[in-house]
Design an enzyme around this catalytic site. Structure first.
Site: not given
Ligand code: BG6
Length: 504
Positions: A156, A243, A248, A353, A185-186, A224, A50, A348, A190
């Protein structure tokens, strides 16, 4: 991943082009693919949003994003000068049909210039509430009705519960063919996660012991150090279970627990994952409380800095019942995994991490070594490390050097950064490349997403109906006591030994 077509000329349309995801992840990924000669020869990236931007302004904003977030660091000016002209910006409103017509015209124009029919990829980097209007309007505009050439990528969260996910699936599959839809789903992009398929199914020595006879339990920690940052508004309606666990963590669990696929085709792999999700026991309310733990962080100190508690965050309800930590003991009701608990936790504001999967084997059936020499005898363990470093640790027993027979655990470590000179691609590079080449192996099918929601729904409902005593863990701790109890009650403890950077 493997089921790839050759790269065709591609137009990438990013809804939410001026947003955070494009700046942090998408453009850096496309740029890295470009540097690695993995972009199509002809490509165009059209950002939609926008805000008003000239192409030049938009490109320089994205250059800043690459400078900050690319794994390769700052842009190479010469390479960027070749890459950037492929990017343009179109100011548009997702609710305005005329803006889709404008987009259709732009696509036609590029197609005319190229003289070729391109693939068109619509990336929805937008708030979940906007998916519906965008999908409907794309359908109406008729710019996505070639099932072989147009694809839609959905980020997601895919729904906020089973019902909304079903509704969304129904809507999308009413407009697109399932094969056009890429639910991202990222975690699946990996390297370590993809390597799990290779580790399990390209080696002969692990599969025979990958079952209830030899494995005592499996555990996963996805922790994390960050809090919710400025995502309080989103997170307070979500929480750790939705989340992280629903997507994941359950995806990781599927890779650990799935049966060997018959082939490496996208649908075959996804079907084996769905089998796992269906096998996970669905708890009644009483079982939910016996098999889960939840937590919310209060303020504390992290690396010398004082950090706020969750309830103090902007856009978070000061009496919030949203969990920032979740632990679940899952049971899989199938032949391979009967009575092998899977403990998972994610939270969190934890001290480190890490994303780590531990396969804990049973003790040897008969001990021939006297207690004196084998005080520290430990059953075998395989640790799959996704973060901080990528690799695999295999723990076995060895005779300690010396004249006497003394036993102790030793580790064989396979660390990616040590084994390969090349940098790992970012998850988004892998996944975007897969979308461009039409490989859906690492994306979730509609039934998979719904099966994952079915697993967590009883927990969501039970927790919603019974508010917790929050906050119950300070920032910089490993979560609430109840999470320790959950695993300690079975005589185990959480294992936190991923591969560290530089470890050999
Ligand atoms: C995301 C969550 O899908 O994954 C976040 O919404 C989270 O809350 C993140 O911080 C973590 O991803 P990664 O790759 O840093 O472990």
């Amino acid at each position: 991943m493997i089921n790839k077509e050759v790269l065709k000329p591609t137009i990438i349309v990013i809804f939410g082009g001026s947003g955070d995801l494009n700046e942090r992840k998408l453009t850096p990924a496309f740029y890295n693919l470009f540097l690695d000669k993995q972009m199509p020869e002809k490509f165009a990236i059209i950002g939609l949003g926008r805000t008003s931007f000239t192409d030049t302004k938009f490109r320089s904003m994205l250059a800043e994003g690459v400078n900050k977030f690319s794994r390769r660091g700052k842009i190479d000016k010469k390479e960027w000068a070749n890459f950037a002209p492929n990017i343009s910006y179109l100011q548009s409103d997702v609710f305005e049909q005329k803006d889709y017509q404008k987009l259709a015209k732009e696509i036609k124009k590029i197609e005319g210039e190229w003289g070729e029919h391109p693939n068109v990829l619509f990336y929805l980097a937008i708030a979940p509430g906007l998916i519906e209007p965008v999908a409907v309007n794309l359908g109406k505009a008729g710019i996505c009705n070639d099932p072989d050439c147009s694809r839609i990528v959905v980020e997601k969260p895919f729904g906020h519960d089973l019902e909304s996910a079903q509704k969304l699936n129904k809507l999308l599959t009413g407009i697109f063919d399932e094969k056009q839809i890429y639910r991202i789903d990222h975690y699946l992009g990996k390297e370590a996660v993809q390597n799990m398929l290779v580790f399990r199914f390209a080696n002969v020595m692990f599969e025979p012991i990958w079952n209830r006879k030899y494995i005592e339990h499996v555990q996963m920690t996805v922790s994390e150090t960050v809090g919710v940052g400025d995502r309080g508004g989103y997170y307070d309606k979500s929480g750790a279970l939705k989340d992280m666990i629903q997507n994941h963590v359950l995806q990781l669990l599927c890779f650990v627990a799935m049966e060997p696929p018959v082939s490496f085709s996208a649908n075959e792999i996804r079907s084996r994952k769905v089998d796992v999700l269906r096998a996970i026991r669905k708890y009644d309310t009483k079982e939910v409380f016996e098999n889960t733990a939840r937590g919310q962080y209060s303020k504390g100190w992290m690396k010398g800095d004082q950090v706020e508690g969750y309830r103090e965050k902007d856009k978070v309800d000061p009496k919030s019942n949203t969990e920032t930590f979740a632990a679940v003991k899952f049971h899989l009701d199938n032949w391979r995994w009967q009575n092998v608990p899977f403990y998972v936790r994610s939270g969190k504001r934890m001290p480190e991490k890490m994303s780590v999967i531990t396969i804990q084997f049973r003790p040897v059936p008969h001990r021939i070594f006297p207690t004196g020499v084998a005080e520290s005898l430990q059953p075998n363990r395989i640790i799959i490390s996704i973060n901080p470093a990528t690799g695999i640790r295999i723990r076995f027993q060895a005779k300690q050097v010396g004249l006497n027979m003394r036993l102790g655990p030793e580790d064989m470590v396979f660390n990616y950064s040590d084994a390969y000179d090349t940098q790992q691609p970012e998850a988004y590079e892998t996944l975007l490349h897969d979308v461009m080449t039409g490989d859906a192996t690492l994306f979730m099918r509609s039934d998979e997403v719904e099966a994952a929601w079915e697993v967590v729904m009883p927990i969501i409902n039970a927790w919603k109906n019974s508010p917790a005593e929050f906050p119950n863990y300070p920032a910089n701790s490993w979560g609430p006591e109840s999470a320790e109890r959950l695993i300690a009650a079975d005589g185990f403890h959480w294992i936190t030994t991923p591969i560290k950077d530089g470890e050999k």
